[in-house]
Design a protein around this motif. Structure first.
Motif, PDB file in Angstrom:
ATOM      1  N   ARG A  59       2.088  -8.929  10.546  1.00  0.00           N
ATOM      2  CA  ARG A  59       1.717  -8.217   9.200  1.00  0.00           C
ATOM      3  C   ARG A  59       0.602  -9.089   8.430  1.00  0.00           C
ATOM      4  O   ARG A  59      -0.021  -8.916   7.507  1.00  0.00           O
ATOM      5  CB  ARG A  59       2.924  -8.586   8.426  1.00  0.00           C
ATOM      6  CG  ARG A  59       3.213  -8.341   7.201  1.00  0.00           C
ATOM      7  CD  ARG A  59       4.559  -8.310   6.582  1.00  0.00           C
ATOM      8  NE  ARG A  59       4.545  -8.893   5.278  1.00  0.00           N
ATOM      9  CZ  ARG A  59       5.693  -9.225   4.748  1.00  0.00           C
ATOM     10  NH1 ARG A  59       7.024  -9.447   5.417  1.00  0.00           N
ATOM     11  NH2 ARG A  59       5.569  -9.736   3.474  1.00  0.00           N
ATOM     12  N   THR A  67      -3.766  -7.831  -0.241  1.00  0.00           N
ATOM     13  CA  THR A  67      -4.476  -6.750  -0.613  1.00  0.00           C
ATOM     14  C   THR A  67      -5.771  -6.879  -0.958  1.00  0.00           C
ATOM     15  O   THR A  67      -6.608  -6.031  -1.555  1.00  0.00           O
ATOM     16  CB  THR A  67      -3.753  -5.621  -1.911  1.00  0.00           C
ATOM     17  OG1 THR A  67      -3.621  -6.807  -3.010  1.00  0.00           O
ATOM     18  CG2 THR A  67      -2.194  -5.749  -1.369  1.00  0.00           C
ATOM     19  N   ASP A 113      -5.898  -7.850   6.758  1.00  0.00           N
ATOM     20  CA  ASP A 113      -5.835  -6.991   5.655  1.00  0.00           C
ATOM     21  C   ASP A 113      -6.218  -5.687   5.923  1.00  0.00           C
ATOM     22  O   ASP A 113      -6.662  -5.271   6.928  1.00  0.00           O
ATOM     23  CB  ASP A 113      -6.518  -7.745   4.572  1.00  0.00           C
ATOM     24  CG  ASP A 113      -8.136  -7.533   4.764  1.00  0.00           C
ATOM     25  OD1 ASP A 113      -8.382  -6.763   5.416  1.00  0.00           O
ATOM     26  OD2 ASP A 113      -8.724  -8.209   3.978  1.00  0.00           O
ATOM     27  N   TRP A 114      -5.882  -4.851   4.874  1.00  0.00           N
ATOM     28  CA  TRP A 114      -6.020  -3.354   5.096  1.00  0.00           C
ATOM     29  C   TRP A 114      -7.550  -2.908   5.052  1.00  0.00           C
ATOM     30  O   TRP A 114      -7.737  -1.632   5.226  1.00  0.00           O
ATOM     31  CB  TRP A 114      -5.047  -2.763   4.283  1.00  0.00           C
ATOM     32  CG  TRP A 114      -5.595  -2.561   2.658  1.00  0.00           C
ATOM     33  CD1 TRP A 114      -5.442  -3.651   2.000  1.00  0.00           C
ATOM     34  CD2 TRP A 114      -6.023  -1.547   1.936  1.00  0.00           C
ATOM     35  NE1 TRP A 114      -5.854  -3.103   0.458  1.00  0.00           N
ATOM     36  CE2 TRP A 114      -6.267  -2.101   0.793  1.00  0.00           C
ATOM     37  CE3 TRP A 114      -6.343  -0.211   2.406  1.00  0.00           C
ATOM     38  CZ2 TRP A 114      -6.879  -1.130  -0.096  1.00  0.00           C
ATOM     39  CZ3 TRP A 114      -7.014   0.588   1.537  1.00  0.00           C
ATOM     40  CH2 TRP A 114      -7.064   0.289   0.096  1.00  0.00           C
TER      41      TRP A 114
END
Lengths: 472, 472
Positions: free
Chosen positions: A25, A71, A29-30
């Motif tokens: 995780r 984020t 990052d996304w």
């Protein structure tokens, strides 16, 4: 004892992750553009644990990268080889005080949880943006996040009254409080906010809450031009005494993309328009929110009257006012799908810049012209917090080519600098804008930042390589 | 060449004063408690001259104290043996831009001149306080001045978008701009604002302007208690959607003293009351300012209705609404006579503290009780920005006695600290609150301030001995 053993002792069994599977995780990052494998993930539950972790890492000269909701868009939380210090277990909302309209929260509180906690007292925490269901208060503070309500309530830093910060060597700095005036020496609160974890780790904050608007007037407006849109902004601000909460510009290709990627959604207007504005006005005074005999609400009537006048003048081509909470929610969903809309295509070069309000059209025209000169096969897409002069500009080059991407970033920075704007409006600097900092920021200001960084983190262990470029 | 010769060369014939007669204006502030004789007074006319002066002083290790209007209350501009660097000749209002609602001004612009310049465009610069006819923008920025409109518009720092700053060694730092979002690295603007000239000399700024309210509702209210006054504040904020501009508390002995020292003035009410509040609400929306059929203005009606309801409840004992601009002006004159009222008696111990709003009554009760325990012959007088929790508390000891004065300051700080307040709300630290800084400020925060001061001014020539107490 090795550092990791020391950290495991401090943090307990759930507090230190070293297995790559457990750390998954925290390895990206996304955006997908900043993959990194931390040495370990530290997950403290208290400020004292953060302090102990920092003291140990300081003694060992070990780099530490604070991470909250992950984020961010600029790689600010990328933690290659470092201890990723995750605030995700510091989730207490210590109190919500309706009398002083403040809340004291830990850094790992997810923004939307704070929204809910305030709402239970008929109050709002006005900071909001698309990622609010994952983003945490610590990250919002560290990046001085912006979002859609800045026009009325300010940036994150304007919403904060107190902080607890752990310094590079583990000392705990108490800047807590809930005072509206406090001139006791240098303002360290504003220095820590927006520093992206390079000067200290924010573990808790006291934030301001506000009266919840009693009614909203929300509309989608097709304006004849961006100038016409700014006229609308000024007129409705004047009519309502400054009650505009959001004023968001979406060009035609934003609407097109949103329609394509969101099955079941509808276009805002029968015709396709170039300048689509979502406007929301919040009524805090009861007389603006008390239904009239015909069932309408004064704040909505006021907006509709202004829109009708401007349609007669030809400045507005079409407009739809939300007639229900569902319609309002659909309008917001369209705007808050920005990340999905923007990142639907790859490769992309995504930037976040600010110019003075009257310069937004010049920026967009000039950037597109120069983009096509660099890459005739390229395309671009913008979504704009028009009330703040804040443009999220994304270029889609015709091919994945690091040199081309760099040239596009450079081009955007050139246009921005010519207009006296900023190469970073609300997303911060992180890794992706280090070159812009080196080239565009006032060199004396850069030297001062370096001097402060060296004074507060002489070993350079806090989020190294971010925000402040090295002296050339 | 001596330093003074060098400075004379830089500044020209009018630019450097060394004759004690010429320097008289800079040898004291108007509290009379901080007399000082500067080595010389430097009066540059440009940022470049400030830069050259600082470079020369830096090379010579010469202390420099920036001075603007000299209306501070804490000795922050006291320049004994130092070069007093006066900004009084940097008086250009470079522009007022109604489109972006900004003004670019030099540090020596007197606040009331900026008020007039904004007014010419139907705009306001909201910062205001009694000394506005002498105080300059540079001093307001350096102290992060507060005043009577903070409730609606914020402190000085909230009104600033850009700065030009000259550092200790003469380098010019360009933080200019007029952007509403800018996250390009550490926030140096907020660090320089409120630093009282210890980190750099602010020579120019871009400030925000606001729509001028189209009408005001102004009233004097006798409340049954401070709690009742806070209820009034909350009710009128709710009714107007947060349009209260000023909410000022004057106790009975303030009114008595004002009547005594101001021939021809009238008492606000027929009876003498303990809790006298001046409230002003500003109407920015046209519908609140458009006269009704009976000639009244909606914003005034709204205030009067709220007051009438509260009189029925017994929370308000009397109230007078201004019926003309003259009556409004008289109400403001009473409040703005605060300095004359406070400094009418000597000796005094004047402090400026902040607590959370609900704690103001506790502070006042406790401070008086402890004052009388220290000195049974003492008296006190307060004037309070009640909407900000900001108390100007003045004690009048029965005799001039430095130990007693020190004990009174200590007592006030004790009460404030017990309530989680700040020993300096809006007047800064200067010389007079160094002991409070040393004793009351978080020690880690103090260390961080020292580290920043050392990093930016390693020779310690900028306003030495102020704001940041030495490490013990």
């Amino acid at each position: 004892m090795t550092l990791l053993t020391t950290l495991a002792d401090i943090l307990g069994p759930q507090g230190l992750l070293t297995d790559p599977a457990d750390m998954a995780r925290w390895t990206n990052d996304w955006t997908g553009y900043y993959p990194s494998v931390p040495l370990a993930v530290a997950r403290p539950t208290t400020t004292q644990q953060v302090s102990a972790v920092m003291a140990a890492c300081h003694a060992a000269g070990q780099a530490v990268v604070p991470v909250s909701g992950n984020t961010g868009l600029n790689g600010g939380a990328s933690a290659m080889g470092a201890i990723a210090l995750s605030l995700d277990r510091m989730t207490a909302i210590r109190n919500v005080d309706p009398d002083s309209r403040t809340a004291e929260v830990e850094a790992g509180v997810i923004i939307s949880r704070l929204h809910d906690a305030a709402d239970a007292h008929d109050l709002i925490f006005p900071l909001t943006f698309g990622a609010r269901g994952s983003a945490m208060i610590g990250g919002a503070l560290s990046t001085n996040a912006g979002g859609s309500n800045v026009l009325r309530y300010g940036n994150t830093r304007d919403l904060v009254l107190g902080l607890t910060v752990v310094l590079a060597d583990g000392r705990i700095m108490d800047l807590m409080g809930r005072l509206h005036k406090d001139n006791s020496g240098l303002n360290l609160r504003h220095l820590m906010i927006g520093a992206e974890g390079t000067l200290g780790i924010i573990t808790a904050a006291t934030v301001k809450l506000f009266t919840k608007p009693r009614a909203y007037a929300t509309a989608m407006v097709a304006a004849a031009s961006l100038d016409a849109a700014l006229t609308l902004l000024h007129r409705i601000q004047a009519a309502t005494g400054g009650a505009v909460e959001a004023f968001e510009y979406m060009p035609a290709n934003y609407i097109d993309t949103h329609l394509r990627i969101t099955p079941g959604t509808k276009a805002p207007f029968a015709d396709r328009h170039d300048v689509n504005i979502m406007i929301e006005v919040g009524a805090t005074a009861p007389r603006d929110a008390t239904p009239l005999d015909d069932g309408s609400v004064p704040i909505v009537t006021l907006l509709e009257e202004t829109l009708a006048e401007m349609m007669e003048d030809g400045l507005i081509l079409d407009a739809v006012t939300a007639q229900s909470e569902q319609q309002r929610s659909d309008m917001w969903a369209r705007r808050e799908a920005a990340s999905e809309v923007i990142f639907d295509r790859r490769p992309f070069v995504n930037t976040d810049i600010a110019v003075a309000l009257p310069d937004v059209q010049t920026f967009l025209t000039e950037a597109r012209k120069r983009l096509l000169a660099l890459d005739p096969g390229a395309d671009d897409l913008s979504v704009v917090h028009l009330g703040d002069g804040n443009v999220h500009y994304t270029a889609y080059p015709s091919k994945e080519d690091p040199d081309l991407s760099a040239a596009i970033r450079e081009m955007v920075d050139d246009v921005v600098q010519d207009l006296g704007g900023s190469f970073s409006a609300e997303h911060g600097v992180g890794l992706s804008k280090l070159d812009s900092m080196a080239k565009r920021k006032d060199p004396v200001a850069l030297d001062v930042m370096r001097a402060i960084k060296d004074a507060l983190d002489p070993s350079g262990i806090l989020n190294p390589g971010k925000v402040i470029p090295p002296k050339r």
